[in-house]
Design a protein around this motif. Sequence first.
Motif, PDB file in Angstrom:
ATOM      1  N   ALA A  74      67.355  48.067  35.524  1.00 10.93           N
ATOM      2  CA  ALA A  74      67.622  47.873  34.107  1.00 10.93           C
ATOM      3  C   ALA A  74      67.185  49.123  33.359  1.00 10.93           C
ATOM      4  N   LYS A  75      67.566  49.214  32.093  1.00 11.93           N
ATOM      5  CA  LYS A  75      67.146  50.328  31.254  1.00 11.93           C
ATOM      6  C   LYS A  75      65.630  50.276  31.104  1.00 11.93           C
ATOM      7  N   PRO A  76      64.934  51.362  31.423  1.00  9.77           N
ATOM      8  CA  PRO A  76      63.460  51.341  31.332  1.00  9.77           C
ATOM      9  C   PRO A  76      62.976  50.983  29.935  1.00  9.77           C
ATOM     10  N   VAL A  77      61.965  50.138  29.875  1.00 11.49           N
ATOM     11  CA  VAL A  77      61.354  49.781  28.592  1.00 11.49           C
ATOM     12  C   VAL A  77      60.530  50.969  28.092  1.00 11.49           C
ATOM     13  N   PRO A  78      60.715  51.360  26.821  1.00  7.01           N
ATOM     14  CA  PRO A  78      59.936  52.495  26.300  1.00  7.01           C
ATOM     15  C   PRO A  78      58.469  52.124  26.095  1.00  7.01           C
ATOM     16  N   VAL A  79      57.598  52.978  26.567  1.00  6.49           N
ATOM     17  CA  VAL A  79      56.153  52.783  26.389  1.00  6.49           C
ATOM     18  C   VAL A  79      55.550  54.112  25.958  1.00  6.49           C
ATOM     19  N   ASN A  80      54.790  54.086  24.885  1.00  7.00           N
ATOM     20  CA  ASN A  80      54.049  55.261  24.446  1.00  7.00           C
ATOM     21  C   ASN A  80      52.608  55.094  24.922  1.00  7.00           C
ATOM     22  N   PHE A  81      52.278  55.765  26.000  1.00  3.68           N
ATOM     23  CA  PHE A  81      50.970  55.570  26.625  1.00  3.68           C
ATOM     24  C   PHE A  81      49.821  56.027  25.726  1.00  3.68           C
ATOM     25  N   PHE A  82      50.101  56.903  24.758  1.00  3.24           N
ATOM     26  CA  PHE A  82      49.054  57.376  23.860  1.00  3.24           C
ATOM     27  C   PHE A  82      48.642  56.295  22.869  1.00  3.24           C
ATOM     28  N   ASN A  83      49.474  55.266  22.711  1.00  3.53           N
ATOM     29  CA  ASN A  83      49.129  54.167  21.809  1.00  3.53           C
ATOM     30  C   ASN A  83      48.231  53.126  22.472  1.00  3.53           C
ATOM     31  N   LEU A  84      48.089  53.196  23.766  1.00  2.22           N
ATOM     32  CA  LEU A  84      47.285  52.210  24.487  1.00  2.22           C
ATOM     33  C   LEU A  84      45.806  52.403  24.159  1.00  2.22           C
ATOM     34  N   LYS A  85      45.053  51.314  24.225  1.00  2.00           N
ATOM     35  CA  LYS A  85      43.640  51.354  23.846  1.00  2.00           C
ATOM     36  C   LYS A  85      42.856  52.324  24.732  1.00  2.00           C
TER      37      LYS A  85
END
Length: 208
Positions: A74-85
């Motif tokens: 499937a189309k990869p889900v966008p994740v911004n790793f810099f927003n993670l805690k």
Amino acid sequence: MINPNIFLMVIPFLVAVVFHEVSHGYVAYKLGDNTAKFAGRLTLNPVAHIDIFGTIVLPAILIIAHSPILFGWAKPVPVNFFNLKKPKRDSAIVAAAGPTTNILLAVLFAIIYRISLFLPASFIQQPLMITCLYGVQLNLIFAFFNLIPILPLDGGRILAAFLPPKWAYNFSKLEPYGIYIVIALLFLGIFDFIFTFFVLPLSSILLS
């Protein structure tokens, strides 16, 4: 002639790829990143996750070519790793969510398969059993394929989270070439390896 049973793979195939991607986005959302939520990707509607080649064209080619198994993505889900805690730790958790979900889905399909054994013999029982069998195998394939420790696969992101910073940085520079490494592994028979050493033994345990 196309094997009609291959069409029974369509539902477990869509379940495997959609739940895999949604789990990434949902776990990222719980850990502080709203990117997938704002992109409308925290939905189980397959339309939101369709990749033209990976979800439609490739599976269609495999069906026409009489492939014994469906594969795609499937189309990869966008994740911004810099927003993670905690980006380093949480990136590994987000990456692990996909394969973990596929393994849980394999267990669920196995439970439904076992229940179907006790159903009265009918025109529904056999297709249900075949669909569940494919559900177990497809989800295990997705889980262990994605755990290969190569970026951009989930296994690569998990490995990067545990490497010392300098090693992780050098490892990340290989990501643009990761897809070519994966293609090379496919030609070298990585699917056969995964199926023989992981999928078949675990399927036997779950279904026996």
